[in-house]
Design a protein around this motif. Structure first.
Motif, PDB file in Angstrom:
ATOM      1  N   GLY A 192       0.660  -1.315   0.088  1.00  0.00           N
ATOM      2  CA  GLY A 192      -0.079  -0.090   0.035  1.00  0.00           C
ATOM      3  C   GLY A 192       0.846   1.281   0.047  1.00  0.00           C
ATOM      4  N   GLN A 193       2.127   1.345   0.250  1.00  0.00           N
ATOM      5  CA  GLN A 193       3.054   2.274   0.014  1.00  0.00           C
ATOM      6  C   GLN A 193       3.858   2.564  -1.351  1.00  0.00           C
ATOM      7  OE1 GLN A 193       5.238   1.860   3.422  1.00  0.00           O
ATOM      8  NE2 GLN A 193       3.901   3.160   4.811  1.00  0.00           N
ATOM      9  N   ALA A 194       4.114   3.528  -1.848  1.00  0.00           N
ATOM     10  CA  ALA A 194       4.942   3.752  -2.853  1.00  0.00           C
ATOM     11  C   ALA A 194       6.172   2.930  -3.103  1.00  0.00           C
ATOM     12  CB  ALA A 194       5.439   5.179  -3.336  1.00  0.00           C
ATOM     13  N   ALA A 195       6.482   2.190  -3.997  1.00  0.00           N
ATOM     14  CA  ALA A 195       7.642   1.227  -3.951  1.00  0.00           C
ATOM     15  C   ALA A 195       8.986   1.984  -3.855  1.00  0.00           C
ATOM     16  CB  ALA A 195       7.529   0.418  -5.250  1.00  0.00           C
ATOM     17  N   LYS A 196       9.784   1.327  -3.027  1.00  0.00           N
ATOM     18  CA  LYS A 196      11.112   1.835  -2.925  1.00  0.00           C
ATOM     19  C   LYS A 196      12.081   0.572  -2.194  1.00  0.00           C
ATOM     20  CE  LYS A 196      10.359   6.477  -1.260  1.00  0.00           C
ATOM     21  NZ  LYS A 196      10.585   7.535  -0.287  1.00  0.00           N
ATOM     22  N   PRO A 197      13.310   0.405  -2.767  1.00  0.00           N
ATOM     23  CA  PRO A 197      13.985  -0.727  -2.450  1.00  0.00           C
ATOM     24  C   PRO A 197      13.781  -0.961  -0.977  1.00  0.00           C
ATOM     25  CG  PRO A 197      15.170   0.506  -3.906  1.00  0.00           C
ATOM     26  CD  PRO A 197      14.108   1.346  -3.598  1.00  0.00           C
ATOM     27  N   ASP A 198      13.986   0.014  -0.034  1.00  0.00           N
ATOM     28  CA  ASP A 198      14.003  -0.271   1.362  1.00  0.00           C
ATOM     29  C   ASP A 198      12.683  -0.736   1.867  1.00  0.00           C
ATOM     30  OD1 ASP A 198      16.612   0.762   1.488  1.00  0.00           O
ATOM     31  OD2 ASP A 198      15.913   2.911   2.124  1.00  0.00           O
ATOM     32  N   ARG A 199      11.601  -0.218   1.202  1.00  0.00           N
ATOM     33  CA  ARG A 199      10.077  -0.655   1.613  1.00  0.00           C
ATOM     34  C   ARG A 199       9.955  -2.155   1.293  1.00  0.00           C
ATOM     35  NH1 ARG A 199       7.213   4.672   0.300  1.00  0.00           N
ATOM     36  NH2 ARG A 199       7.486   5.659   2.225  1.00  0.00           N
ATOM     37  N   LEU A 200      10.670  -2.618  -0.055  1.00  0.00           N
ATOM     38  CA  LEU A 200      10.408  -3.716  -0.317  1.00  0.00           C
ATOM     39  C   LEU A 200      11.323  -4.896   0.576  1.00  0.00           C
ATOM     40  CD1 LEU A 200       9.248  -6.035  -2.175  1.00  0.00           C
ATOM     41  CD2 LEU A 200      11.348  -5.606  -3.593  1.00  0.00           C
ATOM     42  N   ALA A 201      12.199  -4.565   1.034  1.00  0.00           N
ATOM     43  CA  ALA A 201      13.291  -4.984   2.153  1.00  0.00           C
ATOM     44  C   ALA A 201      12.347  -5.612   3.386  1.00  0.00           C
ATOM     45  CB  ALA A 201      14.439  -4.521   2.426  1.00  0.00           C
ATOM     46  N   GLU A 202      11.858  -4.332   3.921  1.00  0.00           N
ATOM     47  CA  GLU A 202      11.357  -4.272   4.998  1.00  0.00           C
ATOM     48  C   GLU A 202       9.882  -5.131   4.969  1.00  0.00           C
ATOM     49  OE1 GLU A 202       9.901  -0.178   5.841  1.00  0.00           O
ATOM     50  OE2 GLU A 202      11.983   0.429   6.313  1.00  0.00           O
ATOM     51  N   ALA A 203       9.211  -5.159   3.783  1.00  0.00           N
ATOM     52  CA  ALA A 203       7.851  -6.050   3.786  1.00  0.00           C
ATOM     53  C   ALA A 203       8.319  -7.659   3.843  1.00  0.00           C
ATOM     54  CB  ALA A 203       7.443  -5.568   2.344  1.00  0.00           C
ATOM     55  N   PRO A 260       3.966 -15.835   9.375  1.00  0.00           N
ATOM     56  CA  PRO A 260       2.996 -16.323   8.103  1.00  0.00           C
ATOM     57  C   PRO A 260       1.784 -15.724   8.200  1.00  0.00           C
ATOM     58  CG  PRO A 260       3.945 -18.180   9.560  1.00  0.00           C
ATOM     59  CD  PRO A 260       4.506 -16.628  10.467  1.00  0.00           C
ATOM     60  N   ALA A 261       1.445 -14.962   8.998  1.00  0.00           N
ATOM     61  CA  ALA A 261      -0.060 -14.371   8.622  1.00  0.00           C
ATOM     62  C   ALA A 261      -0.024 -13.084   8.079  1.00  0.00           C
ATOM     63  CB  ALA A 261      -0.589 -13.976  10.313  1.00  0.00           C
ATOM     64  N   VAL A 262       1.274 -12.672   7.564  1.00  0.00           N
ATOM     65  CA  VAL A 262       1.520 -11.379   6.919  1.00  0.00           C
ATOM     66  C   VAL A 262       2.184 -11.624   5.641  1.00  0.00           C
ATOM     67  CG1 VAL A 262       2.854  -9.109   6.911  1.00  0.00           C
ATOM     68  CG2 VAL A 262       2.023 -10.367   8.967  1.00  0.00           C
ATOM     69  N   PRO A 263       1.196 -11.443   4.431  1.00  0.00           N
ATOM     70  CA  PRO A 263       1.815 -11.811   3.167  1.00  0.00           C
ATOM     71  C   PRO A 263       2.370 -10.295   2.508  1.00  0.00           C
ATOM     72  CG  PRO A 263      -0.630 -11.398   3.166  1.00  0.00           C
ATOM     73  CD  PRO A 263      -0.092 -11.293   4.285  1.00  0.00           C
ATOM     74  N   ILE A 264       2.941 -10.471   1.379  1.00  0.00           N
ATOM     75  CA  ILE A 264       3.458  -9.387   0.728  1.00  0.00           C
ATOM     76  C   ILE A 264       2.621  -9.045  -0.264  1.00  0.00           C
ATOM     77  CG2 ILE A 264       5.458  -8.348  -0.511  1.00  0.00           C
ATOM     78  CD1 ILE A 264       7.158 -10.556   0.912  1.00  0.00           C
ATOM     79  N   THR A 265       2.032  -7.726  -0.377  1.00  0.00           N
ATOM     80  CA  THR A 265       1.055  -7.220  -1.526  1.00  0.00           C
ATOM     81  C   THR A 265       1.846  -6.456  -2.342  1.00  0.00           C
ATOM     82  OG1 THR A 265      -0.785  -7.693   0.145  1.00  0.00           O
ATOM     83  CG2 THR A 265      -1.176  -6.518  -1.729  1.00  0.00           C
ATOM     84  N   LEU A 266       1.890  -6.565  -3.533  1.00  0.00           N
ATOM     85  CA  LEU A 266       2.454  -5.851  -4.569  1.00  0.00           C
ATOM     86  C   LEU A 266       1.407  -5.061  -5.603  1.00  0.00           C
ATOM     87  CD1 LEU A 266       5.584  -8.010  -5.561  1.00  0.00           C
ATOM     88  CD2 LEU A 266       5.378  -5.842  -3.632  1.00  0.00           C
ATOM     89  N   ILE A 267       1.602  -3.975  -5.909  1.00  0.00           N
ATOM     90  CA  ILE A 267       0.662  -3.440  -7.109  1.00  0.00           C
ATOM     91  C   ILE A 267       1.763  -3.326  -7.928  1.00  0.00           C
ATOM     92  CG2 ILE A 267      -0.708  -1.515  -7.904  1.00  0.00           C
ATOM     93  CD1 ILE A 267      -1.619  -1.112  -4.973  1.00  0.00           C
ATOM     94  N   VAL A 314      -0.243 -11.045  -4.492  1.00  0.00           N
ATOM     95  CA  VAL A 314      -0.123 -11.304  -3.120  1.00  0.00           C
ATOM     96  C   VAL A 314       0.930 -12.317  -3.214  1.00  0.00           C
ATOM     97  CG1 VAL A 314      -1.111 -12.063  -0.962  1.00  0.00           C
ATOM     98  CG2 VAL A 314      -2.188 -10.630  -2.297  1.00  0.00           C
ATOM     99  N   LEU A 315       1.911 -12.171  -2.644  1.00  0.00           N
ATOM    100  CA  LEU A 315       2.991 -13.292  -2.557  1.00  0.00           C
ATOM    101  C   LEU A 315       3.034 -13.746  -1.062  1.00  0.00           C
ATOM    102  CD1 LEU A 315       5.955 -11.190  -3.905  1.00  0.00           C
ATOM    103  CD2 LEU A 315       4.707 -12.684  -5.086  1.00  0.00           C
ATOM    104  N   GLY A 372      12.209 -14.539   4.521  1.00  0.00           N
ATOM    105  CA  GLY A 372      13.016 -13.311   4.873  1.00  0.00           C
ATOM    106  C   GLY A 372      13.880 -12.972   3.887  1.00  0.00           C
ATOM    107  N   LEU A 373      14.725 -12.084   4.128  1.00  0.00           N
ATOM    108  CA  LEU A 373      15.624 -11.718   3.005  1.00  0.00           C
ATOM    109  C   LEU A 373      16.943 -12.935   2.918  1.00  0.00           C
ATOM    110  CD1 LEU A 373      16.318  -8.207   4.315  1.00  0.00           C
ATOM    111  CD2 LEU A 373      15.145  -9.053   2.458  1.00  0.00           C
ATOM    112  N   ARG A 374      17.182 -12.985   1.638  1.00  0.00           N
ATOM    113  CA  ARG A 374      18.330 -13.938   1.254  1.00  0.00           C
ATOM    114  C   ARG A 374      19.259 -13.431   0.359  1.00  0.00           C
ATOM    115  NH1 ARG A 374      15.350 -19.513  -0.544  1.00  0.00           N
ATOM    116  NH2 ARG A 374      17.471 -20.121  -0.169  1.00  0.00           N
TER     117      ARG A 374
END
Length: 75
Positions: free
Chosen positions: A8-19, A26-33, A44-45, A50-52
């Motif tokens: 729901g927030q503008a895409a930035k590399p830091d926001r993607l890493a935080e997501a 497991p209850a929190v999916p990643i939602t991308l537009i 919905v991913l 986590g980060l790899r």
């Protein structure tokens, strides 16, 4: 395709890493537009690892093909 928003927030590399980090729960999916040409889609991913940070490892006893590719050409 272009990622326009992450959770729901503008895409930035830091926001993607935080997501991705927050999705370890497991209850929190990643939602991308995403934007594909003139069309927008919500994706919905269901990813929770986590980060790899992959890296190349040499397999003993196999040819060094990457070294051959990266070696400068001789004239």
């Amino acid at each position: 395709m272009e990622i326009v928003a992450v959770n729901g927030q503008a895409a930035k590399p830091d926001r993607l890493a935080e997501a991705v980090t927050a999705a370890k729960d497991p209850a929190v999916p990643i939602t991308l537009i995403v934007k594909d040409g003139d069309q927008y889609r919500t994706v919905v991913l269901d990813y929770h690892d986590g980060l790899r940070y992959p890296r190349l490892e040499r397999i003993p006893g196999t040819p060094d093909r990457l070294g051959d590719i990266l070696t400068p050409r001789r004239r």
